[in-house]
Scaffold this motif. Structure first.
Motif: not given
Length: 486
Positions: A170-184, A437-442, A446-454
């Motif tokens: 959770r971000n400070s305002d309660g919204t989700p923070k999706v970390h750019d990490i993945a496990g299988h 984007g070029a850095w989306d290797v999913r 879920w992939s966060p973008s540089a603009k903050g959206s997921v």
């Protein structure tokens, strides 16, 4: 990590267990399952043929969480439990705390440091709690590492259920923070009986537990029917004839709660900690947005790794690397080389069980022949025709898989197609979920973008694998059930 070149870790562990081969201070092997019941039992005879399944019936992508209220729509890994075999009053986590801690330890170990560099995975403190991990996607596979006749002849057939999991805090305002990490998390369904190795030095080949997998298929079909009949909400939801995207039952507000509960019940019926045989991670250095680092892990039995007297998980040597290296990374634009270590793929030669993960079956680099996207992350890429040829091979699950194609290639082929060939639409995929984007290797997650959206993401490799699984289930399993029931 391959979502992508689907792993067949049970194949890998069998040969390594028998040979006692050590990797990273331990044996790269997987324990066999002994004495636990087949999930779902034998499928009873059907009174009528089951209609064919579709892509959305075997690959389930959850909506990416963006608002505080979206936490209620997620499925946490720690909420998945099964009945304890010794004490029916207790429930066991399907991702046990001890295994999760081992997952963290391997991600922090020397194996997660890219050879000849200072780059290594460091998970943020928030991601080091099991409570932070949620399911982004689920994929049902009829057989790893692939379903072509050639691949099954060399590796056997290993049905799997794979959970794609990501940390969300959770971000400070309660919204989700999706970390750019993945496990299988990979759960397999194979018989204890084995076929011998296809070639000298290779591993014995697993045989599919078709009773268990047919039970899975029957439940997939039942969920599909409940949705289409309007039993799970105000709307009738179809899964046939639509491109891969967020699962339509999870995207519809009238059905998402019931569908999520159906998915939870399905998982708790079929997977268990005993079936968890492999894991993988795609992570980043501490506090840095790059490079991407990929690392696979496999279960080892007691007595193979001296550091794990009761068995556990160890890192896996890269099958397309040099036989000693574990992790592989993708560097950002402006770095030369972009892919380290350099892969030596073998997806242009005939399918073979020989690969660098098993020393007794290690195929010398000089004898390998294949494409990788490392050849396309260069200042002057090949011609358009050669680029297309390479990307088509990498995206083809009949030609490329975990044992002959590197992780970076399988996770970057779609963005390379979009950037080098100006491809904007890919058959079988909703354009809204193509990599953002070029850095989306999913490949599926879920992939966060540089603009903050997921954004939820699907790649061509995932769509191709899904189509292969659907074709196999419909032609080899459902059609034979229909014949046997008449």
């Amino acid at each position: 990590m391959d979502s992508s070149g689907i792993f067949s870790f049970r194949y890998l562990r069998l040969g390594l267990m028998g040979m006692g081969i050590l990797v990273a201070g331990g044996a790269c092997a997987c324990s066999l399952r002994h004495g636990h019941a087949v999930a779902g039992g034998v499928v009873p005879a059907q009174t009528q043929a089951i209609p064919p399944l579709s892509a959305e019936d075997v690959s389930w992508l959850f909506p990416a969480p963006t608002r505080a209220e979206d936490f209620a729509k997620l499925l946490a890994v720690h909420d998945l439990t099964t009945q304890n075999a010794q004490d029916p009053t207790k429930r066991d986590l399907v991702w046990p705390s001890a295994v999760f801690q081992r997952f963290l330890a391997i991600a922090a170990s020397p194996a997660a440091q890219v050879a000849n560099t200072q780059n290594h995975i460091v998970l943020p403190a928030e991601a080091q709690s099991l409570d932070a991990w949620f399911i982004a996607g689920i994929r049902i596979d009829a057989g790893a590492p692939g379903l072509s006749n050639d691949i099954r002849a060399q590796f056997g057939q290993l049905p799997e259920i794979r959970l794609i999991v990501q940390p969300v805090t959770r971000n400070s305002d309660g919204t989700p923070k999706v970390h750019d990490i993945a496990g299988h998390l990979i759960f397999d369904f194979a018989l204890e009986k084995l076929n011998g190795p296809a070639q000298a030095g290779c591993s014995p080949r697993p045989l599919p537990d078709l009773d268990a997998f047919n039970a899975i298929v029957a439940d997939l079909a039942a969920l599909r029917t409940k949705l289409s009949d309007g039993q799970l909400g105000a709307h009738k939801i179809t899964t046939s004839g639509i491109p891969l995207s967020v699962h339509p039952g999870l995207a519809d507000a009238t059905t998402e709660s019931n569908v999520r509960q159906e998915i939870k019940s399905f998982l708790e019926k079929h997977i268990s900690r005993q079936r968890l045989d492999a894991m993988a991670i795609a992570g980043l250095p501490s506090g840095a947005p790059a490079p991407w680092i990929f690392l696979a892990m496999v279960k080892v039995p007691p007595g193979v790794d001296p550091a794990l007297p009761n068995g556990g998980f160890d890192p896996v040597r890269g099958p397309t690397l040099d036989g000693q290296q574990f992790a592989q990374m993708l560097e950002p634009v402006g770095t030369v080389p972009r892919v380290v270590p350099e892969p030596h793929t073998n997806n242009l030669n005939p399918i073979t069980c020989k690969n660098a993960a098993v020393p007794t079956a290690n195929l010398p680099i000089a004898e390998r022949n294949g494409f990788s996207t490392a050849d396309l992350f260069v200042i002057s890429p090949p011609t358009a025709d050669k680029t297309k040829e390479a990307l088509d091979v990498i995206a083809d699950p009949a030609k490329s898989h975990f044992f002959n194609t590197d992780c970076v290639s399988c996770h970057t082929e779609t963005r390379r197609s979009m950037e080098l060939m100006n491809i904007k639409d890919i058959s079988g995929i909703d354009s809204a979920v193509l990599p953002n984007g070029a850095w989306d290797v999913r490949n599926f997650g879920w992939s966060p973008s540089a603009k903050g959206s997921v954004q939820a993401t699907v790649t061509r490799r995932t769509a191709a694998e899904t189509a292969t699984v659907v074709t196999f289930i419909n032609s080899e399993l459902l059609s034979k059930q229909a014949v046997s029931n008449h």
